[in-house]
Design a protein around this motif. Sequence first.
Motif, PDB file in Angstrom:
ATOM      1  N   ALA A  63     -10.116 -15.287   7.345  1.00 49.21           N
ATOM      2  CA  ALA A  63      -9.957 -15.528   6.142  1.00 49.21           C
ATOM      3  C   ALA A  63     -10.001 -13.792   5.624  1.00 49.21           C
ATOM      4  N   ALA A  64     -10.553 -12.842   6.245  1.00 48.85           N
ATOM      5  CA  ALA A  64     -10.677 -11.641   6.199  1.00 48.85           C
ATOM      6  C   ALA A  64      -9.223 -10.859   6.311  1.00 48.85           C
ATOM      7  N   VAL A  65      -8.730 -11.431   7.414  1.00 45.28           N
ATOM      8  CA  VAL A  65      -7.327 -10.805   7.740  1.00 45.28           C
ATOM      9  C   VAL A  65      -6.396 -11.216   6.601  1.00 45.28           C
ATOM     10  N   ALA A  71      -3.594  -8.556   0.139  1.00 48.14           N
ATOM     11  CA  ALA A  71      -3.912  -7.476  -0.929  1.00 48.14           C
ATOM     12  C   ALA A  71      -2.906  -6.629  -0.771  1.00 48.14           C
ATOM     13  N   GLN A  72      -2.451  -5.994   0.352  1.00 45.21           N
ATOM     14  CA  GLN A  72      -1.484  -4.930   0.652  1.00 45.21           C
ATOM     15  C   GLN A  72       0.127  -5.567   0.454  1.00 45.21           C
ATOM     16  N   GLN A  73       0.382  -6.479   0.550  1.00 46.53           N
ATOM     17  CA  GLN A  73       1.437  -7.183   0.459  1.00 46.53           C
ATOM     18  C   GLN A  73       2.775  -6.645   1.276  1.00 46.53           C
ATOM     19  N   PRO A  74       2.507  -6.014   2.484  1.00 43.93           N
ATOM     20  CA  PRO A  74       3.564  -5.585   3.210  1.00 43.93           C
ATOM     21  C   PRO A  74       4.864  -6.467   3.246  1.00 43.93           C
ATOM     22  N   ASP A  75       6.199  -5.886   3.294  1.00 46.57           N
ATOM     23  CA  ASP A  75       7.228  -6.562   3.355  1.00 46.57           C
ATOM     24  C   ASP A  75       7.671  -6.902   4.936  1.00 46.57           C
TER      25      ASP A  75
END
Length: 360
Positions: A63-65, A71-75
């Motif tokens: 869940a933390a991963v 939260a960071q929303q990388p593409d």
Amino acid sequence: MSAAAIRRALSLLPALLSLLILLTAAPGAAQTLRIATFNTELSRKGPGLLLRDIERGKDPQIAAVIALINAQQPDILALQGIDWDYDNLALKALQRRLSEAGSPYPYHFATQPNAGLATDLDLDGDGRLGGPSDSQGFGNFTGRAGMAILSKHPILTAEVIDLSPLLWRDLPGAQMPQHPDGSAFPSPQAQMIQRLSSTAHWVVPIALPDGKRLTLLSFQASPPLFDGPERRNQLRNADEIRLWQVFLDGQLPAGLGRPPHRRFVLAGGANLDPETGAGQRDIIANLLADPRFQDPRPASTQAGTNTVEWNAARRMRVDYLLPSADLRVTASGVAWPDASASAATRASRHRLVWIDIALD
């Protein structure tokens, strides 16, 4: 609405689409792409256990991963430390959980790593067979702590170059371990089959919205620790890092694929800090100084450029994002948790590292 009105509305669509394209391409509106690397430490004690834990939906680390990635929303996201299975079931389950959290990744890539790939020889020189260190990469089961790529843009899987099968002895300038008498460690037979990659080295092209492509150079190197006077792990770590420069120099054996010359990003774990800790630190320093790369030195306000916290007193920079010199980096960072966060919410000892690049 009449048929004539519908036809008139449809006739305006091309003009509206052209206007939209012009607006999005206007000066000051350059699109950026966020790329991240993250050693999730999502490895379990046996095969199938990671899939079980993801599907149950009750594991606080998972869940933390997911929360951190969301939260960071990388593409584009390079993952390390995630158990591999033959049908990528665990990875697909993680994709579903991420999509449910608001981070859909329609494209993925993962192949069998060297970690846990069993051999019938004594590769670590302990006089016994069948141990986790007798696999091509440390692991007590196939696929332990492998790698994966998740992307919001198409991965050109047919063009992926997998350097993982490269034999260590076939790397130009390989530093092979030796016994004190100078003979091959642990044996000539072992060195004949020993692969260089402890996990994997992948060259992964990705199609971008601007019609061009970005190539990800992804890897996870062995820690330069837990060996004897022969320095097997230290030497292997150094050559796993150096492999990228040899590849970009075009010096690998024929048939392993052509290196990219621009628009590439090295993403992964070197397990080596240029300033502190065990290992040949000059190797990573040399990579960071290579003019084909730039080092944006992603940082956090809490811990600077450090990317891992082995314990409360031992922080190091071991995870890297190094874009090619032709790319324009607009922002970068390390997602370091707030000091008040509990251990259960910190996902991994490693931190997610990210950079934003402009699609000029």
